[in-house]
Design a protein around this motif. Structure first.
Motif, PDB file in Angstrom:
ATOM      1  N   SER A 318       0.817  -1.214   0.000  1.00  0.00           N
ATOM      2  CA  SER A 318       0.000   0.000   0.000  1.00  0.00           C
ATOM      3  C   SER A 318       0.849   1.261   0.000  1.00  0.00           C
ATOM      4  N   GLU A 319       1.954   1.238   0.744  1.00  0.00           N
ATOM      5  CA  GLU A 319       2.819   2.419   0.796  1.00  0.00           C
ATOM      6  C   GLU A 319       3.408   2.722  -0.584  1.00  0.00           C
ATOM      7  N   GLU A 323       2.835   5.964  -3.113  1.00  0.00           N
ATOM      8  CA  GLU A 323       3.945   6.721  -3.692  1.00  0.00           C
ATOM      9  C   GLU A 323       3.754   6.871  -5.202  1.00  0.00           C
ATOM     10  N   TRP A 345      -6.838   3.877  -0.031  1.00  0.00           N
ATOM     11  CA  TRP A 345      -5.776   3.472   0.891  1.00  0.00           C
ATOM     12  C   TRP A 345      -6.033   3.845   2.352  1.00  0.00           C
ATOM     13  N   LEU A 349      -3.078   6.105   6.198  1.00  0.00           N
ATOM     14  CA  LEU A 349      -1.896   6.096   5.345  1.00  0.00           C
ATOM     15  C   LEU A 349      -1.734   7.440   4.639  1.00  0.00           C
ATOM     16  N   ARG A 352      -0.083  10.574   6.395  1.00  0.00           N
ATOM     17  CA  ARG A 352       1.371  10.696   6.444  1.00  0.00           C
ATOM     18  C   ARG A 352       1.888  11.680   5.400  1.00  0.00           C
ATOM     19  N   TRP A 353       1.090  11.903   4.354  1.00  0.00           N
ATOM     20  CA  TRP A 353       1.502  12.774   3.252  1.00  0.00           C
ATOM     21  C   TRP A 353       0.997  14.207   3.421  1.00  0.00           C
TER      22      TRP A 353
END
Length: 393
Positions: A318-319, A323, A345, A349, A352-353
């Motif tokens: 998923s990470e 990206e 997602w 998650l 974090r962005w």
């Protein structure tokens, strides 16, 4: 319903451009037969190949809405060999009635009879590697065609019913000047293609020209490459000229009249599934990414011995998916949908962005509006640096 894209790699050219580091090569015509047979063998063996690799068989249930035969110069294979590969695709896959079917063509490599034949195969879009309409610039990098060859190819394509033509242009070729670049833009626009790709010339250190530049040599016209300021001006001029001519700038390097944006390329930018066939071809089904052996001989050997041509495969967690969603999706001028990202997602998650997005927005590199984020105008020429900000967050 999610659709599928297919790509066939043809790694052969009539000549090797001095700036090219792609795994293509000049080969005799008899080499084409063996390669074509290997591609057909791969197509016919895909269910078994993917079964052994743990790739979900549901990939074959998707309808195909884009096919792209690229290279290299696929037109070198001739219509009969292309027919064999296309027939293989039809045996295994279900095509959408409105499939976009693209063939890359180099001027001088396709005559009237060839174009007439490939139209009967369902090919309805040509991507023409014009690169420039200045014969001196073309010669300087080893292109075998002339500007008149490009014009003649487009005229013949129109006569044979092709109503979706894309042209490639490169800004920053050796000996290019503001005047010659503007003239190339004039000539390209005058051909009224439905799509234009405008690339900035890149120095690849592994190419003949790139190596000469790094050595500060003069072979391959290495001393005649325009500077970075020229590149900036050429890109901005190209954008403005194409805008005035009615083209929509929809991706960093791509422009189209309304409704003629590349369906196939959007699959890469929007993380949609696509399957690559042939030596060195890449594939993705959303869960895995994989690639075939790059060397033609190794690719053919594996298939001849009943082995899988896949040489590398990795699961995309998923990470990594997120990206890719950012650094591929942000290539599009419309940007990406954060609401869609949160749905796919999860908020945990994506959060974090958040700080990275806000920081880049504060510095003027990104624009955020109604749940969409996109590159600011000033970020287009430094987009790679912006994309790197989304790696390893």
């Amino acid at each position: 319903m999610e659709m599928l894209g297919l790509y066939i790699q043809v790694p052969f050219c009539a000549s090797k451009c001095s700036f090219c580091n792609f795994s293509s090569r000049v080969a005799r015509a008899d080499v084409y037969d063996a390669y074509c047979q290997a591609v057909v063998r791969e197509i016919d063996s895909l269910p078994e190949i993917y079964g052994r690799a743990g790739i979900a068989p549901t990939i074959f249930q998707k309808s195909v809405d884009s096919v792209y035969i690229g290279g290299g110069t696929p037109s070198l294979l001739g219509a009969d060999r292309l027919n064999q590969m296309v027939a293989g695709l039809h045996r295994l896959f279900r095509f959408s009635p409105n499939v976009e079917f693209t063939l890359e063509v180099t001027p001088g490599s396709a005559d009237k009879d060839f174009l007439k034949h490939v139209r009967t195969l369902g090919i309805n879009r040509l991507s023409i590697g014009a690169q420039s309409f200045d014969d001196g610039e073309l010669c300087s990098v080893g292109r075998l065609h002339s500007a008149d060859d490009t014009r003649a190819l487009i005229r013949t394509a129109r006569d044979e019913g092709f109503d979706n033509v894309s042209l490639d242009l490169i800004a920053g070729l050796p000996h290019q000047t503001p005047g010659s670049w503007n003239s190339s833009l004039d000539s390209a626009i005058a051909q009224t293609p439905e799509h234009l790709s405008l690339y900035l010339f890149e120095i690849d250190e592994k190419s003949r020209l790139g190596g000469e530049v790094l050595r500060h040599g003069i072979r391959y016209h290495a001393g005649e490459i325009p500077d970075d300021d020229f590149m900036v001006d050429a890109y901005e001029l190209g954008r403005e000229r194409l805008r005035q001519a009615g083209y929509r700038h929809y991706e960093i390097s791509n422009f189209a009249v309304s409704g003629r944006e590349s369906i196939h390329n959007r699959k890469y930018w929007q993380l949609e599934p696509y399957l690559g066939l042939g030596a060195g071809a890449h594939s993705s089904d959303g869960q895995f990414r994989w690639e075939n052996a790059t060397a033609v001989e190794e690719y053919e050997r594996r298939l001849a011995q009943g082995e899988s041509p896949i040489c590398e495969q990795r699961r995309v967690n998923s990470e990594a998916q997120l990206e890719e969603f950012f650094f591929l999706g942000l290539r599009q001028l419309d940007g990406i949908n954060l609401i869609e990202a949160r749905r796919r997602w999860g908020s945990g998650l994506l959060d974090r962005w958040t700080q990275k997005i806000r920081s880049l927005e504060s510095d003027g590199w990104l624009e955020l509006h109604n749940g969409r984020v996109r590159l600011a105008e000033k970020a287009l020429l430094v987009s790679n640096e912006i994309f790197q900000e989304f790696v390893g967050v």
